[in-house]
Design a protein around this motif. Structure first.
Motif, short mmCIF file in Angstrom:
data_model
loop_
_atom_site.label_atom_id
_atom_site.label_comp_id
_atom_site.label_asym_id
_atom_site.label_seq_id
_atom_site.Cartn_x
_atom_site.Cartn_y
_atom_site.Cartn_z
N VAL A 18 0.85 -1.20 0.00
CA VAL A 18 0.00 0.00 0.00
C VAL A 18 0.87 1.25 0.00
CG1 VAL A 18 -1.63 1.36 1.35
CG2 VAL A 18 -2.01 -1.06 1.04
N ILE A 29 0.90 12.04 -9.91
CA ILE A 29 -0.15 13.05 -10.07
C ILE A 29 0.35 14.50 -10.14
CG2 ILE A 29 -2.20 14.05 -8.97
CD1 ILE A 29 -2.92 11.15 -8.22
N GLN A 270 -6.56 10.26 9.39
CA GLN A 270 -7.12 11.35 8.58
C GLN A 270 -6.69 12.72 9.07
OE1 GLN A 270 -8.63 10.82 5.83
NE2 GLN A 270 -8.76 8.60 6.09
N SER A 273 -5.25 15.20 6.28
CA SER A 273 -6.11 15.87 5.31
C SER A 273 -7.29 16.53 6.01
CB SER A 273 -6.59 14.89 4.25
OG SER A 273 -7.08 13.73 4.83
N SER A 310 1.55 11.40 5.40
CA SER A 310 0.19 11.01 5.77
C SER A 310 -0.07 9.55 5.41
CB SER A 310 -0.78 11.99 5.12
OG SER A 310 -1.78 11.35 4.44
N ILE A 311 0.39 9.10 4.23
CA ILE A 311 0.23 7.69 3.85
C ILE A 311 0.93 6.80 4.87
CG2 ILE A 311 0.93 5.94 2.16
CD1 ILE A 311 0.58 8.05 0.01
N ILE A 314 -1.06 6.69 8.21
CA ILE A 314 -2.31 5.96 8.12
C ILE A 314 -2.05 4.46 8.05
CG2 ILE A 314 -4.37 5.55 6.75
CD1 ILE A 314 -4.26 8.41 5.88
N ILE A 318 -3.01 1.54 10.85
CA ILE A 318 -3.88 0.41 10.54
C ILE A 318 -3.17 -0.91 10.81
CG2 ILE A 318 -5.04 -0.80 8.65
CD1 ILE A 318 -5.88 1.94 7.65
N SER B 114 -6.55 -0.02 -0.77
CA SER B 114 -5.63 1.09 -1.05
C SER B 114 -6.41 2.39 -1.22
CB SER B 114 -4.84 0.84 -2.33
OG SER B 114 -4.40 -0.46 -2.39
N LEU B 116 -9.12 3.11 0.23
CA LEU B 116 -9.60 3.56 1.53
C LEU B 116 -8.48 4.17 2.35
CD1 LEU B 116 -11.96 0.66 2.61
CD2 LEU B 116 -12.58 2.99 2.03
N ILE B 117 -7.27 3.66 2.18
CA ILE B 117 -6.18 4.07 3.06
C ILE B 117 -5.49 5.33 2.54
CG2 ILE B 117 -3.94 3.39 3.94
CD1 ILE B 117 -5.00 0.50 3.92
N ILE B 118 -5.24 5.38 1.26
CA ILE B 118 -4.53 6.54 0.70
C ILE B 118 -5.38 7.80 0.89
CG2 ILE B 118 -3.73 7.54 -1.48
CD1 ILE B 118 -3.13 4.64 -2.35
N PRO B 119 -4.76 8.89 1.31
CA PRO B 119 -5.54 10.12 1.52
C PRO B 119 -6.13 10.63 0.21
CG PRO B 119 -3.20 10.53 1.83
CD PRO B 119 -3.37 9.06 1.72
N PHE B 121 -8.67 12.48 -0.41
CA PHE B 121 -9.07 13.88 -0.44
C PHE B 121 -7.98 14.74 -1.07
CE2 PHE B 121 -9.31 18.00 1.75
CZ PHE B 121 -10.51 18.41 1.24
N LEU B 122 -6.75 14.49 -0.65
CA LEU B 122 -5.62 15.24 -1.21
C LEU B 122 -5.53 15.01 -2.71
CD1 LEU B 122 -2.79 14.53 1.36
CD2 LEU B 122 -4.29 16.49 1.20
N ILE B 123 -5.75 13.75 -3.12
CA ILE B 123 -5.57 13.41 -4.52
C ILE B 123 -6.70 14.01 -5.37
CG2 ILE B 123 -5.60 11.43 -6.09
CD1 ILE B 123 -3.87 10.02 -3.92
N VAL B 125 -8.28 16.76 -4.66
CA VAL B 125 -7.97 18.20 -4.75
C VAL B 125 -6.89 18.43 -5.81
CG1 VAL B 125 -6.99 20.15 -3.50
CG2 VAL B 125 -8.69 18.74 -2.41
N PHE B 147 -13.63 7.93 -7.51
CA PHE B 147 -12.94 7.81 -6.23
C PHE B 147 -13.84 7.35 -5.09
CE2 PHE B 147 -9.73 10.54 -8.24
CZ PHE B 147 -8.62 9.79 -7.92
#
Lengths: 335, 284
Positions: A18, A29, A270, A273, A310-311, A314, A318, B114, B116-119, B121-123, B125, B147
């Motif tokens: 992950v 991105i 969270q 963010s 942040s990744i 999180i 978990i 993945s 669910l875990i990856i932020p 919201f940031l992506i 935006v 998403f």
């Protein structure tokens, strides 16, 4: 041995996978963004009236590319990104060049952690206690009142709630400051006065977070406890003459806590963010404000730094919760 | 129709249903608007609510009421689109993962985990910033739809997992039904209520995201939505200048909309849960 092979290793594998996927996404991105940070910086320099001849300009672009980690093909950038990331170095910020990203994050992190960690934990504890009580005494009047308030506050968009709190307690009744984290130009020293001022500035943002959080946890806990309460083993224990206190502590709470603990782990993750809107509304200095600026200036390195951390947080939280599960829940055994 | 009648017995559902009806009327009215929502200075500026401008006018010289009709229409369009797209992805992934099991299940669930875990919201935006100028209602709906499926796919998968263990599955397999016919004929009826319940939740998430994106200034501010109405009002300092009608219109609409969607989902899922339904009938 069985535990390591069948429980620990698959989870560790997923954990690293992950992180790998997330960081790769974070790398790709921002590079699709149409903002070119180098052109932006050069634009800034020439808008100040400095003349650059083409040779100097090319030199400057080369130097900047190297500094920004934009040199070479995408693949080379990717490799060097991983190398730097593993060394804990996120490169310089473009927005506040040449301050390293890591030190910008270090400056903002205490504010965000201080605000969000405390509010998340406070609202979690309060929400769980009241939720459990409400599920027991579901016919009392105060339960019905909280239920109705929850029904209004819970679906409300957080932004609007925060804005109305700000309007109410900063404009109409000017009790709390309009924004900021501390007196402008004030020195942060250890002492009662400093702590009081800090609390005063943090009160409204904290209040908005606690309100939303409390009702979310309250409803979740109430629902879970109600379900557990009507399960067969509770009825059986009741008939079998197990004391009420023992049923509550050993049977119901223990069963109901599992989803709540999972939720806590997720919401702690969270924090990064989640702070964005709070900090924008209350202009609180923290990661959210940093992130906001990063988005608008196309600051790749800063964005990546924040998202990567942040990744990391999180997935780690978990993983920890996954490994600690059997301690909380008697039903889960290491298979 | 009988279902609707049963649901309407619930006070919460009646209230939510009324609000949804009002919003639908507003949407329909937008087609008869006397003003073009993309033009400014069509009416005098900053008028308080008074006939013929029922909800007053803005600092851009637009009629708040008629802008609201467009805003409601566009916000609903975005959220419906996002809901549909994420429903399709969630159903396909949830069903395949639940029915196939094994490696397919592991891979698909890793994907949704993945997400669910990856932020995210940031992506989201980030993506929105990237497409800011070119963002249309359709691309926004697509973005949010792509998403928003991960959690619901998990819910549908767990439902399929329990259905797969039931006797009727074995009966169907032994009597020679193909995979597709089992999934569509046997499982769909069980999954449809879940799809509806998660659909409403997803819509409300999409509207919330739309508002946040607009306030951050990363969506296309020219298209009137509830979010952009708020953004304009805040940008023009409506609160400080005392133009309360301008900022409170989107706020009140948003709050009502969110409460209505929430009550709808609560009352529908209670209706679908037979244990709760018996409790409710018993109470009456």
């Amino acid at each position: 041995m069985n535990f390591v092979k069948r429980y620990l290793l698959p989870r560790l594998f997923i954990y690293f996978l992950v992180i790998f996927v997330g960081i790769t996404m974070v790398f790709i991105i921002p590079r699709l963004l149409p903002i070119d940070p180098i052109q932006q910086l050069i634009g800034q320099i020439s808008s100040r009236g400095t003349y650059l001849d083409p040779k100097t300009l090319n030199n400057l672009i080369d130097t900047l590319k190297e500094l920004y980690g934009l040199k070479g093909s995408l693949w080379q950038q990717y490799c060097s990104f991983w190398r730097r990331f593993l060394g804990g170095d996120f490169g310089p910020s473009y927005y506040q060049f040449p301050v390293p990203v890591i030190s910008l994050i270090k400056q903002s992190l205490p504010w965000t952690i201080g605000l969000l960690l405390t509010t998340t934990i406070i609202s979690w504890i309060l929400g769980n206690i009241f939720g459990a009580l409400a599920a027991y005494f579901s016919n009392r009047r105060w339960v019905k009142v909280i239920d109705i308030i929850a029904m209004i506050i819970r679906p409300m968009p957080y932004y609007i709630l925060a804005l109305s709190l700000l309007m109410l307690f900063a404009y109409i009744f000017p009790i709390f400051p309009l924004g900021g984290g501390y007196l402008i130009g004030g020195q942060i020293k250890f002492g009662l006065q400093t702590i009081l001022t800090l609390l005063k500035y943090a009160f409204l943002p904290a209040m908005s977070l606690i309100l939303i959080g409390f009702f979310t946890w309250f409803q979740a806990m109430k629902l879970v406890v109600q379900t557990v309460k009507s399960e067969d083993f509770v009825t059986y224990a009741n008939i079998g003459g197990v004391t009420q206190a023992r049923i509550v502590n050993k049977y119901i709470i223990r069963n109901a806590m599992l989803p709540q603990i999972t939720g806590l782990a997720l919401s702690l993750g969270q924090i990064f963010s989640g702070s964005l809107i709070t900090e924008i509304v209350f202009s609180y200095p923290g990661l959210g404000t940093l992130l906001y600026n990063a988005i608008f200036t196309g600051d790749y390195n800063l964005l990546m730094g924040i998202t990567v951390i942040s990744i990391f947080v999180i997935t780690t939280s978990i993983l920890l919760i996954d490994l600690l599960y059997p301690l909380f829940d008697p039903r889960v055994r290491y298979r | 129709m009988n279902v609707l009648k049963d649901l309407l017995r619930d006070l919460r559902f009646r209230f939510a249903f009324l609000i949804v009806l009002i919003l639908i009327v507003l949407t329909v009215l937008s087609f008869f608007s006397p003003y073009n929502p993309y033009r400014w200075n069509l009416v005098p500026r900053d008028l308080p609510p008074k006939w013929p401008h029922v909800l007053g006018t803005t600092s851009m010289g637009q009629d708040v009421f008629w802008i609201l009709t467009f805003a409601v229409r566009n916000s609903l369009t975005v959220s419906l689109l996002a809901g549909f797209i994420s429903r399709i992805i969630a159903i396909v992934i949830g069903m395949i993962a639940g029915y196939k099991g094994g490696k397919t299940d592991k891979i698909l669930m890793f994907m949704s985990d993945s997400f669910l875990i990856i932020p995210l919201f940031l992506i989201i935006v980030l993506f929105a910033t990237m497409m800011r100028a070119r963002m249309t209602l359709v691309t926004l709906g697509l973005l949010l739809g792509l998403f928003g499926w991960a959690w619901d796919a998990r819910v549908i998968r767990s439902q399929i997992l329990s259905l797969r263990e039931r006797d009727f599955t074995y009966t169907a397999i032994l009597s020679g039904s193909g995979t597709f016919s089992i999934i569509f004929k046997e499982y769909m009826p069980f999954v449809i209520p879940l799809v509806f319940a998660t659909f409403i939740g997803n819509m409300s998430w999409a509207i919330g995201m739309e508002i946040v994106l607009a306030i951050l200034g990363v969506s296309n501010l020219e298209i009137p939505t509830i979010g952009t109405m708020l953004q304009w009002a805040i940008n023009y300092q409506a609160m400080l200048l005392g133009y309360w009608w301008w900022i409170s219109t989107p706020v009140v609409t948003a709050v009502l909309l969110f409460i209505a969607l929430y009550l709808l989902s609560v009352s529908i899922s209670e209706y679908l849960d037979p244990r709760m339904r018996i409790q409710r009938i018993g109470r009456k």
